[in-house]
Design a protein around this motif. Structure first.
Motif, short mmCIF file in Angstrom:
data_model
loop_
_atom_site.label_atom_id
_atom_site.label_comp_id
_atom_site.label_asym_id
_atom_site.label_seq_id
_atom_site.Cartn_x
_atom_site.Cartn_y
_atom_site.Cartn_z
N UNK A 1 -190.87 -27.78 -41.29
CA UNK A 1 -190.47 -26.57 -42.01
C UNK A 1 -189.94 -26.88 -43.40
N UNK A 2 -189.28 -28.02 -43.54
CA UNK A 2 -188.59 -28.34 -44.79
C UNK A 2 -189.35 -29.31 -45.70
N UNK A 3 -190.51 -29.81 -45.27
CA UNK A 3 -191.15 -30.89 -46.02
C UNK A 3 -191.55 -30.51 -47.45
N UNK A 4 -191.87 -29.30 -47.70
CA UNK A 4 -192.24 -28.88 -49.07
C UNK A 4 -191.17 -27.97 -49.66
N UNK B 1 -186.55 -28.95 -56.20
CA UNK B 1 -185.16 -28.75 -56.61
C UNK B 1 -184.25 -28.89 -55.38
N UNK B 2 -183.69 -30.09 -55.15
CA UNK B 2 -182.90 -30.32 -53.94
C UNK B 2 -181.66 -29.43 -53.83
N UNK B 3 -181.17 -28.90 -54.94
CA UNK B 3 -180.00 -28.02 -54.88
C UNK B 3 -180.30 -26.73 -54.11
#
Length: 110
Positions: A87-90, A95-97
């Motif tokens: 779910x989070x791979x892209x 922008x990691x924030x």
């Protein structure tokens, strides 16, 4: 984790008793719980819970070990990590924030 496997995990969690059992096993941690304990804690018939645990097992969300005549269940952290990773791979367009609040919300407070 691939898309098809992720869909199987969501299908497994889309039923109320299975979701409750999965969350209960997350709370149980490394001790896990015997099938009868899960059934009793959730007020679900043992044969129904057995079928629900089988679905969660087949989806790769839980694992088990036999203890005499009983089966003890545990969350499969690799399966959970795979689902969340897919779910989070892209996430967040680089922008990691933007991802930080989500990651903080799911981080273990142990």
């Amino acid at each position: 984790m691939e898309k098809t496997k992720t869909l199987a995990t969501f299908a497994a969690l889309s039923q109320s008793s299975r979701l409750d059992a999965f969350r209960l096993l997350i709370r149980a941690g490394s001790k896990g719980m015997a099938a009868g304990e899960i059934s009793e804690a959730l007020g679900v018939k043992q044969n129904t819970m057995s079928a629900n645990l089988s679905v969660l097992f087949q989806a790769g969300l839980i694992r088990n070990t036999r203890e005499g005549r009983s089966i003890r269940y545990f969350v499969d952290m690799d399966g959970l990590r795979g689902m969340l990773g897919f779910l989070m791979e892209d996430c967040c367009g680089g922008d990691p924030d933007l991802c930080r609040p989500v990651l903080d919300a799911i981080a273990c407070n142990c």
